[in-house]
Scaffold this motif. Structure first.
Motif, PDB file in Angstrom:
ATOM      1  N   SER A   1      -5.977 -49.193  -3.678  1.00 20.28           N
ATOM      2  CA  SER A   1      -5.177 -48.764  -4.555  1.00 20.28           C
ATOM      3  C   SER A   1      -5.514 -47.060  -4.605  1.00 20.28           C
ATOM      4  O   SER A   1      -6.740 -46.627  -4.308  1.00 20.28           O
ATOM      5  CB  SER A   1      -5.402 -49.211  -6.036  1.00 20.28           C
ATOM      6  OG  SER A   1      -4.694 -48.446  -7.139  1.00 20.28           O
ATOM      7  N   SER A   2      -4.330 -46.430  -4.740  1.00 22.25           N
ATOM      8  CA  SER A   2      -4.476 -44.805  -4.896  1.00 22.25           C
ATOM      9  C   SER A   2      -4.573 -44.140  -6.280  1.00 22.25           C
ATOM     10  O   SER A   2      -4.951 -43.031  -6.384  1.00 22.25           O
ATOM     11  CB  SER A   2      -3.546 -44.248  -4.318  1.00 22.25           C
ATOM     12  OG  SER A   2      -2.287 -44.627  -4.924  1.00 22.25           O
ATOM     13  N   LYS A   3      -4.639 -45.147  -7.361  1.00 21.63           N
ATOM     14  CA  LYS A   3      -4.694 -44.718  -8.694  1.00 21.63           C
ATOM     15  C   LYS A   3      -6.124 -44.569  -9.183  1.00 21.63           C
ATOM     16  O   LYS A   3      -6.786 -45.990  -8.996  1.00 21.63           O
ATOM     17  CB  LYS A   3      -3.800 -45.503  -9.600  1.00 21.63           C
ATOM     18  CG  LYS A   3      -2.424 -45.376  -9.136  1.00 21.63           C
ATOM     19  CD  LYS A   3      -1.557 -44.443  -9.971  1.00 21.63           C
ATOM     20  CE  LYS A   3      -0.076 -44.510  -9.915  1.00 21.63           C
ATOM     21  NZ  LYS A   3       0.292 -44.277  -8.393  1.00 21.63           N
ATOM     22  N   TYR A   4      -6.497 -43.689  -9.745  1.00 18.60           N
ATOM     23  CA  TYR A   4      -8.146 -43.554 -10.272  1.00 18.60           C
ATOM     24  C   TYR A   4      -8.244 -42.713 -11.504  1.00 18.60           C
ATOM     25  O   TYR A   4      -7.087 -41.830 -11.667  1.00 18.60           O
ATOM     26  CB  TYR A   4      -8.973 -43.365  -9.310  1.00 18.60           C
ATOM     27  CG  TYR A   4      -8.765 -41.699  -8.598  1.00 18.60           C
ATOM     28  CD1 TYR A   4      -7.744 -41.217  -7.998  1.00 18.60           C
ATOM     29  CD2 TYR A   4      -9.804 -40.681  -9.260  1.00 18.60           C
ATOM     30  CE1 TYR A   4      -7.700 -39.948  -7.675  1.00 18.60           C
ATOM     31  CE2 TYR A   4      -9.714 -39.457  -8.937  1.00 18.60           C
ATOM     32  CZ  TYR A   4      -8.563 -39.035  -8.035  1.00 18.60           C
ATOM     33  OH  TYR A   4      -8.498 -37.529  -7.849  1.00 18.60           O
ATOM     34  N   CYS A   5      -9.389 -42.694 -12.113  1.00 14.72           N
ATOM     35  CA  CYS A   5      -9.801 -41.860 -12.987  1.00 14.72           C
ATOM     36  C   CYS A   5     -11.379 -41.345 -12.767  1.00 14.72           C
ATOM     37  O   CYS A   5     -12.076 -42.128 -12.333  1.00 14.72           O
ATOM     38  CB  CYS A   5      -9.703 -42.378 -14.466  1.00 14.72           C
ATOM     39  SG  CYS A   5     -10.638 -43.655 -14.812  1.00 14.72           S
ATOM     40  N   TYR A   6     -11.457 -40.068 -13.051  1.00  9.36           N
ATOM     41  CA  TYR A   6     -12.777 -39.410 -12.615  1.00  9.36           C
ATOM     42  C   TYR A   6     -13.689 -39.671 -13.587  1.00  9.36           C
ATOM     43  O   TYR A   6     -13.302 -39.215 -14.843  1.00  9.36           O
ATOM     44  CB  TYR A   6     -12.627 -38.218 -12.000  1.00  9.36           C
ATOM     45  CG  TYR A   6     -13.710 -37.704 -11.656  1.00  9.36           C
ATOM     46  CD1 TYR A   6     -14.534 -38.113 -10.485  1.00  9.36           C
ATOM     47  CD2 TYR A   6     -14.540 -36.374 -12.560  1.00  9.36           C
ATOM     48  CE1 TYR A   6     -15.931 -37.519 -10.027  1.00  9.36           C
ATOM     49  CE2 TYR A   6     -15.562 -35.611 -11.734  1.00  9.36           C
ATOM     50  CZ  TYR A   6     -16.370 -36.388 -10.834  1.00  9.36           C
ATOM     51  OH  TYR A   6     -17.450 -35.692 -10.353  1.00  9.36           O
ATOM     52  N   LEU A   7     -14.917 -40.182 -13.661  1.00  9.41           N
ATOM     53  CA  LEU A   7     -15.831 -40.362 -14.828  1.00  9.41           C
ATOM     54  C   LEU A   7     -16.713 -39.257 -14.755  1.00  9.41           C
ATOM     55  O   LEU A   7     -17.851 -39.253 -13.867  1.00  9.41           O
ATOM     56  CB  LEU A   7     -16.457 -41.711 -14.817  1.00  9.41           C
ATOM     57  CG  LEU A   7     -15.580 -42.971 -14.654  1.00  9.41           C
ATOM     58  CD1 LEU A   7     -16.614 -44.185 -14.348  1.00  9.41           C
ATOM     59  CD2 LEU A   7     -14.720 -43.188 -15.662  1.00  9.41           C
ATOM     60  N   GLN A   8     -16.556 -38.153 -15.414  1.00 11.27           N
ATOM     61  CA  GLN A   8     -17.078 -36.932 -15.276  1.00 11.27           C
ATOM     62  C   GLN A   8     -18.399 -36.971 -15.168  1.00 11.27           C
ATOM     63  O   GLN A   8     -19.303 -36.404 -14.510  1.00 11.27           O
ATOM     64  CB  GLN A   8     -16.468 -36.152 -16.410  1.00 11.27           C
ATOM     65  CG  GLN A   8     -16.761 -34.669 -16.295  1.00 11.27           C
ATOM     66  CD  GLN A   8     -15.815 -34.040 -15.317  1.00 11.27           C
ATOM     67  OE1 GLN A   8     -16.401 -33.443 -14.260  1.00 11.27           O
ATOM     68  NE2 GLN A   8     -14.473 -34.117 -15.724  1.00 11.27           N
TER      69      GLN A   8
END
Ligand SMILES: [Zn+2]
Length: 315
Positions: free
Chosen positions: A47-54
């Motif tokens: 999948s190309s959707k992600y969120c970055y966990l800072q």
């Protein structure tokens, strides 16, 4: 002519390096682009959707919630060093003409000797993996070589004790100039060994020129044509035009390695040879060295220290 083309190309200066990869965020961006040229792709579900966990510096997939770091699954996995240190090491090793020892690397980038050794061997491992996947083609000069042993006396020439045998091959273009070379440690110069090597490192349909050593006929197993020239050995054979390049390359690799490295553990010789060939094979592309290396490095599986210390598989 060849020499000038190498020496007077634009090249890639330290100033260029610091301009492109001088900060950690520049290095992160570069590595991201090399690893995911078409944007983030989840290693688990694509999948190309992600969120970055800072805070944890992890990329979390929106589809399957798999978490990955930028360096996990790559040769950089688990490193504690800033990427800027890695990029500087890659720069120094890929741009140096005759190689850089772990000790010299340690001094230049300010890390411990063990860290420098490990970085140096990981970088050489990437180089070896890359070129092992690129078989030589066209007209190829082939020779049998031995590393080490000479200075401790004993028998000279083929089959001496304490020497590591390796195969040296150089492919030439239509003008007779060297294009690429491969040097691979062999278990000895037997038909089965050369057959195995040829299937790995030569493209079918190539023409191989060697001296009269019997095992070289085994290149036919890799669907190559074979021309055997009997040289009789000795200093005269060096002047033979058919072997001019391979003899030059063998001389260069031996000189470079003895002048750069104090002692090479024979079990790591395959990596040192690969390093020399990798640089030589890209000598006209100094400017593109960083992105080219980086692209391959993020596609090379992790190599923990304990594995690095073992002998490499024969290539
Ligand atoms: Zn996923």
């Amino acid at each position: 002519m060849c020499k000038n083309k190498v020496q007077f190309q634009r090249g890639y200066s330290l100033r260029d390096l610091f301009q492109h990869y001088g900060t950690e965020s520049q290095c992160i961006q570069a590595l991201f682009k090399w690893r995911w040229p078409n944007g983030f792709t989840c290693p688990a579900c694509s999948s190309s959707k992600y969120c970055y966990l800072q805070t944890r510096k992890l990329y979390q997939c929106n589809g399957c919630h798999h978490q990955t770091s930028l360096i996990s699954g790559t040769i950089f996995e688990q490193t504690k060093l800033p990427l800027t240190t890695w990029f500087l090491a890659i720069y120094l090793i890929t741009q140096s003409k005759t190689g850089l020892s772990a000790l010299a690397l340690k001094r230049q980038i300010g890390v411990s000797y063990n860290t420098a050794w490990s970085m140096k061997h990981k970088i050489m491992h990437v180089m070896k993996e890359r070129d092992d996947g690129k078989p030589l083609g066209g007209v190829i000069q082939l020779d049998d070589v031995y590393w080490g042993g000479e200075r401790r006396g004993g028998k000279r020439g083929r089959g001496s004790a304490n020497k590591v045998p390796f195969v040296a091959a150089v492919s030439l273009n239509n003008e007779g100039h060297p294009i690429a070379m491969n040097m691979s440690v062999a278990k000895g110069f037997r038909l089965t060994e050369i057959s195995r090597w040829a299937k790995h490192h030569l493209q079918p349909g190539s023409t191989v020129i060697s001296d009269g050593l019997a095992c070289f006929t085994a290149v036919k197993d890799a669907e190559c044509h074979h021309i055997s020239l009997v040289t009789g050995g000795g200093p005269q054979s060096v002047t033979k035009i058919e072997f001019a390049w391979i003899n030059t390359m063998i001389g260069n690799v031996k000189n470079a390695m003895t002048s750069t490295y104090h002692a090479i553990n024979p079990k790591h010789l395959p990596r040192y040879l690969a390093e020399f060939c990798y640089r030589h094979n890209r000598r006209f592309q100094l400017e593109e060295m960083m992105p080219r290396f980086g692209y391959v490095a993020v596609r090379t599986s992790p190599m923990p220290y304990r594995l690095l210390k073992l002998a490499e598989a024969y290539g």
